[in-house]
Design a protein around this motif. Sequence first.
Motif, mmCIF file in Angstrom:
data_model
loop_
_atom_site.group_PDB
_atom_site.id
_atom_site.type_symbol
_atom_site.label_atom_id
_atom_site.label_comp_id
_atom_site.label_asym_id
_atom_site.label_seq_id
_atom_site.Cartn_x
_atom_site.Cartn_y
_atom_site.Cartn_z
ATOM 1 N N LEU A 18 0.404 -1.263 -0.478
ATOM 2 C CA LEU A 18 -0.248 -0.220 -0.090
ATOM 3 C C LEU A 18 0.550 1.394 -0.071
ATOM 4 N N GLU A 19 1.942 1.041 0.718
ATOM 5 C CA GLU A 19 3.269 2.283 1.212
ATOM 6 C C GLU A 19 3.045 2.517 -1.152
ATOM 7 N N ARG A 20 3.939 1.460 -1.382
ATOM 8 C CA ARG A 20 4.202 1.862 -2.452
ATOM 9 C C ARG A 20 2.867 1.778 -3.573
ATOM 10 N N ALA A 21 2.185 1.467 -3.496
ATOM 11 C CA ALA A 21 1.075 2.480 -4.578
ATOM 12 C C ALA A 21 0.788 3.690 -4.220
ATOM 13 N N ARG A 22 0.777 4.272 -2.982
ATOM 14 C CA ARG A 22 0.475 5.601 -2.430
ATOM 15 C C ARG A 22 1.648 6.829 -3.776
ATOM 16 N N GLN A 25 1.182 6.417 -7.213
ATOM 17 C CA GLN A 25 -0.153 7.265 -8.307
ATOM 18 C C GLN A 25 -0.853 6.875 -8.998
ATOM 19 N N ARG A 26 -1.034 5.988 -9.734
ATOM 20 C CA ARG A 26 -1.687 5.069 -10.253
ATOM 21 C C ARG A 26 -2.891 4.691 -10.450
ATOM 22 N N PRO A 27 -3.833 4.529 -10.932
ATOM 23 C CA PRO A 27 -5.189 4.095 -10.608
ATOM 24 C C PRO A 27 -4.787 2.761 -10.418
ATOM 25 N N MET A 28 -5.494 2.207 -8.828
ATOM 26 C CA MET A 28 -5.854 1.016 -8.068
ATOM 27 C C MET A 28 -7.022 0.107 -7.878
#
Length: 339
Positions: A18-22, A25-28
């Motif tokens: 989740l940290e990497r996803a934030r 900044q790509r649509p998830m």
Amino acid sequence: MTIEIVVGLPHLSQGPILERARRMQRPMLISANCLSRWRTAAGGWREWRGWRTGTLDNAKGLKSLDLDSAGYVLMARYRGYPWSIADYMALAAAYPFRRFAAADYCCEAEIAGDREEVLDRIARMVATNRECRSRAGDLGILDRFMPVLQGRHPEDYERCAEALAWSMKPGVVVGVGSMCRREIHGPDGLLAVVAHLDRVLPPTGPRLHLFGVKGSALPWLLPFAHRVASIYSQAWGAAARSDARRRQVSKTDRLAAAHMERWTCAQLDRLREPPRRVRTTYRTAPVSVSADPWDAAIRQAHAEIRALIESGDLAHDEVTAGWIETWAADLYRRRHRAS
């Protein structure tokens, strides 16, 4: 126009993924199943116990979040949805998802073993689309609803689109399912489905969101960027498992997060490749149909029941094999008396 890469998340637990996803900044996108609460019932089977909506608070900081109904996983594990459409739509309304997909009935060969089953599932798909749309209107979230098309052959998706004509409008993004195990080329390949839909849908009509598309397909999809809005995949998870096995290490969330970002960057690089020439082929051989009177009665029973499901006169989850056989037997007797 460009094709958007939507990255699948396995969960919303705080941690490296989740940290990497934030940071990315790509649509998830997440599956409804990863928000489920389960318990082991007496006898050892798993029993669905509702949603863990509190974990949606962890989505803060993501660029956007979409919701998928987890149709394939649930059909493969449980042969159906453990929750109702009302339950699913309550989840869709519990968070400001950018888009939420209709609850769908996938048509992969592992799930739908024959032609009648594919057609039955398309009929159920039409019914669940209609119910999800109606409930979305009641909940005030219709603007975020994403209809979904399903099928095995390209013409199946056209049949589904015709039944959902109310959704085939400009500005609407329509999901296209049963893509993840499909070859890129061939008469029933990914490109054949996309090319067929591009021909039959209105030129200024909806754009498509393709579920589970292989990254290698992207250069071949670039000529359809006017029609394809986005693709979704969680293929990076399989790459992480393979890497962990090869290196004989644990598949930690930290290792998986690195693969997620690496996979996403690779897809973005593919979008910069020159578009590749589309080589679509189409079926020419007719589909054989049995002339046996009982088989004909079964086919007619399926067709009549599908029509009732699509019209909303019959609930999509009420049909059983015994009911179809009883319906067919009545048709068979009537034909026999008439002859």
